[in-house]
Scaffold this motif. Sequence first.
Motif, PDB file in Angstrom:
ATOM      1  N   ASP A  77       0.860  -1.169   0.000  1.00  0.00           N
ATOM      2  CA  ASP A  77       0.000   0.000   0.000  1.00  0.00           C
ATOM      3  C   ASP A  77       0.900   1.224   0.000  1.00  0.00           C
ATOM      4  O   ASP A  77       1.467   1.571   1.027  1.00  0.00           O
ATOM      5  CB  ASP A  77      -0.893   0.001   1.237  1.00  0.00           C
ATOM      6  CG  ASP A  77      -1.833   1.187   1.267  1.00  0.00           C
ATOM      7  OD1 ASP A  77      -2.272   1.622   0.192  1.00  0.00           O
ATOM      8  OD2 ASP A  77      -2.123   1.683   2.371  1.00  0.00           O
ATOM      9  N   ALA A  78       1.095   1.831  -1.177  1.00  0.00           N
ATOM     10  CA  ALA A  78       1.972   2.992  -1.282  1.00  0.00           C
ATOM     11  C   ALA A  78       1.558   3.830  -2.479  1.00  0.00           C
ATOM     12  O   ALA A  78       0.979   3.323  -3.441  1.00  0.00           O
ATOM     13  CB  ALA A  78       3.429   2.564  -1.428  1.00  0.00           C
ATOM     14  N   ILE A  79       1.877   5.107  -2.409  1.00  0.00           N
ATOM     15  CA  ILE A  79       1.603   6.007  -3.527  1.00  0.00           C
ATOM     16  C   ILE A  79       2.382   5.565  -4.753  1.00  0.00           C
ATOM     17  O   ILE A  79       1.922   5.681  -5.876  1.00  0.00           O
ATOM     18  CB  ILE A  79       1.978   7.450  -3.137  1.00  0.00           C
ATOM     19  CG1 ILE A  79       1.073   7.929  -2.016  1.00  0.00           C
ATOM     20  CG2 ILE A  79       1.919   8.388  -4.317  1.00  0.00           C
ATOM     21  CD1 ILE A  79       1.476   9.237  -1.399  1.00  0.00           C
ATOM     22  N   GLU A  80       3.577   5.015  -4.524  1.00  0.00           N
ATOM     23  CA  GLU A  80       4.463   4.636  -5.621  1.00  0.00           C
ATOM     24  C   GLU A  80       4.076   3.343  -6.326  1.00  0.00           C
ATOM     25  O   GLU A  80       4.749   2.926  -7.254  1.00  0.00           O
ATOM     26  CB  GLU A  80       5.893   4.489  -5.099  1.00  0.00           C
ATOM     27  CG  GLU A  80       6.517   5.762  -4.592  1.00  0.00           C
ATOM     28  CD  GLU A  80       6.208   6.045  -3.117  1.00  0.00           C
ATOM     29  OE1 GLU A  80       6.727   7.016  -2.597  1.00  0.00           O
ATOM     30  OE2 GLU A  80       5.431   5.294  -2.499  1.00  0.00           O
ATOM     31  N   GLN A  82       1.729   2.634  -8.421  1.00  0.00           N
ATOM     32  CA  GLN A  82       1.447   2.814  -9.843  1.00  0.00           C
ATOM     33  C   GLN A  82       2.743   2.901 -10.643  1.00  0.00           C
ATOM     34  O   GLN A  82       2.880   2.288 -11.689  1.00  0.00           O
ATOM     35  CB  GLN A  82       0.590   4.071 -10.073  1.00  0.00           C
ATOM     36  CG  GLN A  82       0.160   4.243 -11.505  1.00  0.00           C
ATOM     37  CD  GLN A  82      -0.717   3.101 -11.999  1.00  0.00           C
ATOM     38  OE1 GLN A  82      -1.482   2.501 -11.250  1.00  0.00           O
ATOM     39  NE2 GLN A  82      -0.603   2.774 -13.268  1.00  0.00           N
ATOM     40  N   GLU A  83       3.711   3.665 -10.127  1.00  0.00           N
ATOM     41  CA  GLU A  83       5.009   3.773 -10.809  1.00  0.00           C
ATOM     42  C   GLU A  83       5.723   2.427 -10.803  1.00  0.00           C
ATOM     43  O   GLU A  83       6.341   2.029 -11.786  1.00  0.00           O
ATOM     44  CB  GLU A  83       5.872   4.832 -10.125  1.00  0.00           C
ATOM     45  CG  GLU A  83       7.144   5.120 -10.866  1.00  0.00           C
ATOM     46  CD  GLU A  83       7.882   6.323 -10.314  1.00  0.00           C
ATOM     47  OE1 GLU A  83       8.917   6.669 -10.906  1.00  0.00           O
ATOM     48  OE2 GLU A  83       7.448   6.901  -9.323  1.00  0.00           O
TER      49      GLU A  83
END
Length: 111
Positions: A77-80, A82-83
């Motif tokens: 679970d992280a913002i990254e 998608q990258e």
Amino acid sequence: MKGGTPPRKVKSYVRTVSVLPTGNGSSNCDLYFTADLVNIEQALSNVPVGNYLRLSATSGGRIIASDTSGALCASLDAIEVQELLICMSQGNRYRGRLRHDRASVDVQKIR
């Protein structure tokens, strides 16, 4: 003034490497970040702190973490994420080192 021979031009074998940006504007896939673990499974309790988990993308667009035997341990679970998914689709591989809190991993590229 005695100058002797003119200075020789030294040939350089270094060439510039250009890195194409990914779809979201990042310059490369050399990622390193800390991600929280969600949907933690019982198998994570068997992984010692500091050991690595295998990270892989699912068809649903999630990143899962598995132990060395392949048992599902958790999801990232992280913002990254998608990258990370974009970089994984380009053939890059990553692993996550289990942190002392046992609820997060340090994600890094496998070289």
